[in-house]
Design a protein around this motif. Structure first.
Motif, PDB file in Angstrom:
ATOM      1  N   HIS A  15       6.076 -14.105  -5.199  1.00  0.00           N
ATOM      2  CA  HIS A  15       5.670 -13.113  -5.619  1.00  0.00           C
ATOM      3  C   HIS A  15       3.736 -13.167  -5.863  1.00  0.00           C
ATOM      4  O   HIS A  15       3.201 -12.662  -5.945  1.00  0.00           O
ATOM      5  CB  HIS A  15       5.822 -13.400  -7.228  1.00  0.00           C
ATOM      6  N   ARG A  16       3.265 -14.550  -5.442  1.00  0.00           N
ATOM      7  CA  ARG A  16       2.024 -14.676  -5.259  1.00  0.00           C
ATOM      8  C   ARG A  16       1.574 -13.839  -3.740  1.00  0.00           C
ATOM      9  O   ARG A  16       0.284 -13.273  -4.400  1.00  0.00           O
ATOM     10  CB  ARG A  16       2.370 -16.362  -5.248  1.00  0.00           C
ATOM     11  N   TYR A  17       2.101 -14.043  -3.375  1.00  0.00           N
ATOM     12  CA  TYR A  17       1.284 -12.723  -1.745  1.00  0.00           C
ATOM     13  C   TYR A  17       2.337 -11.676  -2.106  1.00  0.00           C
ATOM     14  O   TYR A  17       1.924 -10.840  -1.344  1.00  0.00           O
ATOM     15  CB  TYR A  17       2.009 -14.120  -0.796  1.00  0.00           C
ATOM     16  N   LYS A  18       3.679 -11.520  -2.445  1.00  0.00           N
ATOM     17  CA  LYS A  18       4.279 -10.211  -2.069  1.00  0.00           C
ATOM     18  C   LYS A  18       4.701  -9.696  -3.645  1.00  0.00           C
ATOM     19  O   LYS A  18       5.740 -10.314  -4.687  1.00  0.00           O
ATOM     20  CB  LYS A  18       5.442 -10.204  -1.129  1.00  0.00           C
ATOM     21  N   GLY A  19       4.820  -8.630  -3.816  1.00  0.00           N
ATOM     22  CA  GLY A  19       4.778  -7.963  -5.557  1.00  0.00           C
ATOM     23  C   GLY A  19       6.326  -7.546  -5.606  1.00  0.00           C
ATOM     24  O   GLY A  19       6.382  -7.660  -6.651  1.00  0.00           O
ATOM     25  N   SER A  20       6.902  -7.559  -4.219  1.00  0.00           N
ATOM     26  CA  SER A  20       8.540  -6.784  -4.655  1.00  0.00           C
ATOM     27  C   SER A  20       8.781  -7.432  -3.943  1.00  0.00           C
ATOM     28  O   SER A  20       8.750  -8.518  -2.591  1.00  0.00           O
ATOM     29  CB  SER A  20       8.784  -5.540  -4.089  1.00  0.00           C
ATOM     30  N   GLU A  48       7.845 -13.902 -11.466  1.00  0.00           N
ATOM     31  CA  GLU A  48       7.311 -12.618 -11.656  1.00  0.00           C
ATOM     32  C   GLU A  48       5.860 -13.087 -11.578  1.00  0.00           C
ATOM     33  O   GLU A  48       5.061 -12.717 -11.124  1.00  0.00           O
ATOM     34  CB  GLU A  48       8.323 -11.478 -11.171  1.00  0.00           C
ATOM     35  N   VAL A  49       6.194 -13.700 -13.358  1.00  0.00           N
ATOM     36  CA  VAL A  49       4.942 -14.021 -14.212  1.00  0.00           C
ATOM     37  C   VAL A  49       4.008 -14.548 -13.223  1.00  0.00           C
ATOM     38  O   VAL A  49       3.183 -14.913 -12.639  1.00  0.00           O
ATOM     39  CB  VAL A  49       5.775 -13.730 -15.564  1.00  0.00           C
ATOM     40  N   ALA A  52      -0.014 -14.593 -11.679  1.00  0.00           N
ATOM     41  CA  ALA A  52      -0.799 -15.131 -12.301  1.00  0.00           C
ATOM     42  C   ALA A  52      -0.984 -15.917 -11.237  1.00  0.00           C
ATOM     43  O   ALA A  52      -2.633 -15.910 -11.603  1.00  0.00           O
ATOM     44  CB  ALA A  52       0.148 -16.320 -13.824  1.00  0.00           C
ATOM     45  N   MET A  53      -0.099 -16.690 -10.605  1.00  0.00           N
ATOM     46  CA  MET A  53      -1.350 -17.447  -9.773  1.00  0.00           C
ATOM     47  C   MET A  53      -1.793 -17.087  -8.698  1.00  0.00           C
ATOM     48  O   MET A  53      -3.396 -16.848  -8.183  1.00  0.00           O
ATOM     49  CB  MET A  53      -0.269 -18.436  -8.550  1.00  0.00           C
ATOM     50  N   ARG A  54      -1.750 -15.496  -8.624  1.00  0.00           N
ATOM     51  CA  ARG A  54      -2.337 -14.238  -7.392  1.00  0.00           C
ATOM     52  C   ARG A  54      -4.208 -13.399  -8.163  1.00  0.00           C
ATOM     53  O   ARG A  54      -4.521 -13.669  -7.604  1.00  0.00           O
ATOM     54  CB  ARG A  54      -1.008 -13.049  -7.456  1.00  0.00           C
ATOM     55  N   PHE A  55      -3.656 -13.649  -9.577  1.00  0.00           N
ATOM     56  CA  PHE A  55      -4.827 -13.484  -9.802  1.00  0.00           C
ATOM     57  C   PHE A  55      -6.068 -14.345 -10.582  1.00  0.00           C
ATOM     58  O   PHE A  55      -6.814 -14.109 -10.304  1.00  0.00           O
ATOM     59  CB  PHE A  55      -4.357 -12.740 -11.342  1.00  0.00           C
ATOM     60  N   GLY A  56      -4.861 -15.470 -10.864  1.00  0.00           N
ATOM     61  CA  GLY A  56      -5.920 -16.578 -10.915  1.00  0.00           C
ATOM     62  C   GLY A  56      -6.745 -17.074  -9.824  1.00  0.00           C
ATOM     63  O   GLY A  56      -8.148 -17.051  -9.055  1.00  0.00           O
TER      64      GLY A  56
END
Length: 519
Positions: free
Chosen positions: A417-422, A444-445, A449-453
């Motif tokens: 989920h760091r790189y893909k939403g689904s 998923e959270v 969170a890592m993707r945003f950070g």
């Protein structure tokens, strides 16, 4: 705005990395040769010393102990194969520059009347010094291997080789009573007699062992190739989705069902199901008789498979105590980040940035959050279309210790989920039943969170802002320094919204005057 004071130890409960410390690097390339009754294996460990990386790993099924019960001597063909293997290993370690080189021999060589003579011959031919260890020392080293992977392990280590089976009590990071027995399948093979007589002999021996080590251990750790083969068959029978033997768990009922399954099938059928080699699989029916009586007699509450054994125990022997005390998962992830990430060290900053979302999690889960942050960027070289799969595979298939299978999948899914939403259409679909719905959401959270950070990777994220999470109101507040305004662009805003959605929360973004000094 003045941010909260950083923790007294900015590394949290894990301490600063040790893998660059001279005491750790001293054990970073160690060659271990294990000369057993059935196989000879050389492993060269390299990299993150607390969590072994296998720089080289080769096994030869020499069969030194074949026929020992009839002759009392080493098998002549096995000796020839063993000598050839040792000559090869001597050349290899010389070329690799491995030091030290530690060779140990177990039951076959210590009990055969020509064992010491063959040891001396190998030493003359190869220059490799071999230590013949007794059964209790073999049990101790195997138990140390288990402690390398599970520092907090409690229970009973059961290590089966070709000619012997050892037991060791472990708990509180220490090794207690140890005992050896002649219950290796090669030894049993030479006893002759019918199945009923053989089972009676095994049962009588197990009863004696029970008097030594007790019964009803919280967990029995299985070490050895024959046990791993049985676990692989159990995986096949249950159609288990994650094909990682280390930390694979079985109940006593699972074991009983699988042993029945083995007894009803031929060696060829079992090989076709699992891909296990013939020389190993031929010993499985006898080993299954031993395991049945061990589980029945010693009554462990749970059975776990350890891929770490005597060789890893020898590596553990070389470690200074401060290194032994470290978390094997965190040390390995730190080493991987240092080696492969674009910005080594950013994982620690990312962890502190997203930590407010996870403060209510138990310490065991926080270490998985920390591991994910350390690994979040190590697959950046993968093709963008497959980066999420590379992340998932790197966690679920990597040689990492200190992880249950559920934790391994949670870690892999969060990195996906760091790189893909689904996660739909990914390899995780085949493994979804292992994690609860709650854990799926939590993974998923963490990924989002890592993707945003990661959008704040230009500098320490805590110097740009902080997140505040109010779980009772399910409200997420993002407080940004003035200088971070331009960083919080369209893509960053989209990722923040995705995080808020995964939390099923409301949100507020506050732009603050001044510059934050956290980190």
């Amino acid at each position: 705005m003045t941010p909260p004071a950083p923790p007294a130890d900015e590394y949290g409960p894990f301490g600063p990395p040790l893998f660059d410390d001279p005491t750790a690097r001293a054990v970073s390339r160690v060659a271990v040769i294990d000369i057993g009754s059935n196989s000879i294996r050389m492993v060269v460990f390299d990299g993150a010393a607390r969590s072994p990386a296998y720089f080289f790993n080769e096994k030869v099924m020499a069969g030194l102990g074949a026929g020992f019960s009839e002759t009392g001597r080493l098998n002549p063909e096995g000796k020839a194969r063993a000598m050839a293997a040792m000559r090869r290993f001597a050349k290899l370690v010389d070329g690799m520059g491995a030091s030290p080189v530690i060779a140990v021999a177990t039951a076959a060589m210590r009990e055969a009347e020509d064992g010491a003579e063959f040891r001396d011959e190998v030493e003359r031919e190869t220059g490799i010094s071999i230590t013949i260890i007794d059964g209790e020392e073999e049990a101790r080293l195997s138990a140390q291997g288990v402690l390398l992977g599970w520092p907090g392990a409690e229970g009973l280590v059961c290590d089966i080789g070709g000619s012997s089976m050892e037991l060791a009590v472990i708990g509180s990071g220490r090794i207690g009573h140890r005992v050896t027995s002649p219950l290796g399948p090669l030894r049993l093979e030479g006893l002759g007699g019918n199945k009923k007589t053989l089972v009676a002999h095994i049962r009588e021996t197990v009863d004696t062992l029970k008097d030594e080590v007790g019964e009803k251990a919280p967990r029995m750790f299985l070490v050895g190739g024959s046990w791993r083969a049985i676990a692989r068959i159990d995986m096949s029978r249950r159609d288990y989705p994650l094909h990682v033997l280390h930390e694979y768990r079985m109940t006593p009922k699972d074991v009983r069902e699988t042993l029945k399954y083995i007894q009803k099938r031929s060696v060829d059928e079992l090989r076709a199901l699992t891909g296990i080699g013939e020389s190993r699989m031929t010993l499985v029916p006898l080993a299954s008789l031993v395991l049945k009586e061990v589980v029945k007699g010693l009554k462990p509450a749970e059975i776990a498979v350890s891929s770490y054994g005597i060789r890893e125990g020898i590596l553990y022997e070389q470690m200074p105590q401060p290194l032994r005390d470290r978390d094997p998962l965190i040390e390995a992830c730190r080493f991987i980040e240092q080696k492969d990430a674009r910005q080594p060290g950013f994982g620690r900053a990312l962890y502190h940035f997203i930590l407010p979302l996870f403060r209510d999690r138990p310490g065991g889960r926080l270490r998985i959050v920390r591991a994910a942050c350390l690994l979040h960027d190590v697959n950046w070289r993968a093709h963008p279309d497959y980066r999420h799969e590379a992340c998932f595979d790197s966690a679920t298939r990597a040689n990492l210790g200190g992880l249950t299978h559920e934790e391994r999948l949670f870690l892999g899914l969060s990195l996906l989920h760091r790189y893909k939403g689904s996660r739909s259409g990914t390899r995780f679909d085949q493994m979804e039943g292992v994690l609860s719905d709650k854990e799926l959401r939590n993974a998923e959270v963490l990924g989002r969170a890592m993707r945003f950070g990661a959008m704040f990777s230009a500098r320490e994220p805590l110097s740009h802002g902080e997140m505040r999470w109010f779980p009772k109101r399910r409200h997420l507040e993002l407080r940004l320094a003035q200088e971070a305004r331009d960083l919080f662009g369209e893509v960053a805003q989209s990722r923040f919204k995705a995080l808020v959605s995964a939390l099923d929360a409301t949100s507020e973004v506050k732009m603050l005057r001044g510059t934050l000094s956290g980190g």
